[in-house]
Design a protein around this motif. Structure first.
Motif, PDB file in Angstrom:
ATOM      1  N   LEU A  11       0.888  -1.165   0.000  1.00  0.00           N
ATOM      2  CA  LEU A  11       0.000   0.000   0.000  1.00  0.00           C
ATOM      3  C   LEU A  11       0.928   1.218   0.000  1.00  0.00           C
ATOM      4  N   LEU A  86      -7.981  -1.892   2.209  1.00  0.00           N
ATOM      5  CA  LEU A  86      -6.653  -2.075   1.591  1.00  0.00           C
ATOM      6  C   LEU A  86      -5.615  -2.506   2.630  1.00  0.00           C
ATOM      7  N   CYS A  90      -3.115  -5.788   2.335  1.00  0.00           N
ATOM      8  CA  CYS A  90      -1.709  -5.566   1.946  1.00  0.00           C
ATOM      9  C   CYS A  90      -0.733  -6.067   3.005  1.00  0.00           C
ATOM     10  N   LEU A  93       2.656  -1.092   4.380  1.00  0.00           N
ATOM     11  CA  LEU A  93       2.202   0.277   4.101  1.00  0.00           C
ATOM     12  C   LEU A  93       3.463   1.141   4.123  1.00  0.00           C
TER      13      LEU A  93
END
Ligand code: COA
Length: 415
Positions: A11, A86, A90, A93
């Motif tokens: 992400l 998200l 994921c 990040l």
């Protein structure tokens, strides 16, 4: 052939240069990098230093290859829910917002861990914890506070920043290493962790030879390979060393044929000790090979200016490429000063994928740097950068949103 980071989802909450350098590398190694941008605006670099009206700038395109772009307003409550989905999907990040921006958005480390305990949260910040931790930082600030500027330039001039983006791209490289290391540790612990690369730390890491010299200076009061020796003076801090080599083999930049009209007709020349006799032969000073004032590295140190002046008398009779060819025949380390134009036109760099030509639907063909790290089982295939929000619908569908939900979120300004 598969890619090294196949299956890793990133992400990508990065912008400008430092963070995007990192996520572009991860994308080149095969990670699925989903870049989150603000609808309508996007990464600020899309429009900075534009050279083609209406097209994403080279600043943006050269830092965002192989990524997908989705637009989400992460301050909109419904947009926040999309971001949460998200985060759950994921592995990593990555962000380089100003300090505190992610927390202000409501995505603290604790909240992210609640949503996904395996999530690795990787950040670039200007400074690590300490008096300046809340400050915003750009490239040249990092060069100044990391020790590069005070040690770059000439003794009689002001501090100088370097063209190499060691604060931004350099820190992005550091962060990428931190991320793959955390991913590796997660395979054993099952847990995510925070990864921090501070730009000051990254620059200092690249300037470590100057911290070495600071300690040598404090112990001995003098550094004999610096241009200040033997006739100048040393102060309390490492001085600017001009073009002196940072290693144990003295070097300097010397003029070559054509220097009067070509600003890059120069060569870097290293008086490497093992080839000293060959150097003497090439420049026609055979007697220096055995003369006690020149035969040993220690004897040469107080005479470096005279020696480089003599070598320059020889290099000025050759072009930088002729000098390079002759010196390499004798195993004498040297390097021509290449202009960006010469580098851009270098066929061998294109063959290795270090420079790549990319086609973009709006700007057309342009040159970019390819992956500088070559993996034999994971070759890099450079793909153009995404248009703003080009993959929003695709990614939303992968998250399980229906066509109607996507349209409604768009109408509400959340994506
Ligand atoms: N939706 C809604 N808001 C968004 C968003 C999105 N998709 N993406 C970003 N924002 C918001 C942030 O939440 C932040 O809001 P806030 O200030 O109200 O908290 C705002 O956009 C701006 O973010 P910020 O990072 O402060 O941008 P800036 O342009 O003011 O500062 C830097 C830019 C580079 C100076 C700063 O980000 C920074 O210091 N980063 C860390 C060091 C760094 O990487 N520097 C090198 C950059 S190459």
């Amino acid at each position: 052939m598969g890619k090294a980071l196949d299956g890793v989802r990133i992400l990508d909450f990065t912008h400008v240069q430092s963070g995007p350098t990192c996520t572009q590398l991860l994308a080149w190694f095969g990670a699925d990098v989903i870049k989150v941008e603000r609808a309508g605006a996007g990464d600020i670099t899309r429009e900075q230093l534009r050279d083609v009206a209406g097209a994403d700038s080279l600043y943006f395109t050269m830092l965002n290859h192989n990524k997908r772009s989705v637009t989400i307003d992460t301050k909109n409550p419904e947009g926040k829910l999309v971001l949460e989905a998200l985060i759950q999907k994921c592995d990593v990040l990555v962000e380089n917002f100003a300090p505190g921006a992610l927390d202000r958005m409501g995505f603290t480390w604790e909240r992210i861990q609640e949503l996904n305990p395996r999530m690795i949260v990787a950040s670039v910040k200007g400074f690590g914890p300490g008096p300046y931790e809340d400050c915003k930082v750009y490239e040249n600030v990092a060069q100044c506070v990391g020790g590069a500027a005070s040690t770059t330039g000439f003794d009689d001039g002001p501090p100088v920043v370097t063209g190499a983006q060691i604060g931004d791209s350099g820190t992005g490289l550091h962060l990428a290493l931190g991320i793959v290391t955390a991913l590796y540790q997660r395979t054993m612990t099952g847990r995510g962790q925070k990864v921090l690369a501070a730009m000051q730390d990254g620059v200092l890491n690249l300037c470590r030879v100057k911290l070495r010299d600071q300690q040598r200076l404090e112990r001995t009061g003098v550094m004999k390979e610096y241009p200040q020796y033997p006739n100048g003076t040393f102060g309390e801090a490492v001085p600017r060393a001009g073009n002196a080599s940072g290693g144990g083999q003295p070097g300097w930049i010397l003029k070559c044929k054509g220097w009067e009209h070509d600003p890059n007709a120069y060569i870097y020349f290293i008086t490497q000790a093992p080839v000293w006799v060959k150097i003497c032969n090439v420049i026609g000073r055979e007697e220096w090979a055995t003369h006690p004032d020149y035969a040993t590295p220690d004897a040469r140190l107080p005479r470096l200016k005279e020696i480089f002046a003599e070598v320059e008398r020889w290099t000025m009779t050759k072009t930088k490429f002729e000098a390079m060819e002759i010196l390499n025949e004798h195993d004498i380390p040297c390097g021509p000063i290449l202009s960006m134009k010469e580098i851009a036109e270098d066929e061998s760099l294109r063959k290795t994928g270090t420079i790549v030509e990319v086609d973009h639907p709006v700007r057309g063909k342009y040159l970019t740097v390819g992956n500088p790290i070559k993996l034999s089982d994971s070759p890099t295939d450079v793909k153009r950068s995404p248009l703003l929000g080009e993959h929003t619908d695709e990614v939303m569908a992968e998250l399980g949103y229906s066509r109607e939900q996507i349209d409604a979120l768009r109408a509400a300004g959340a994506i």
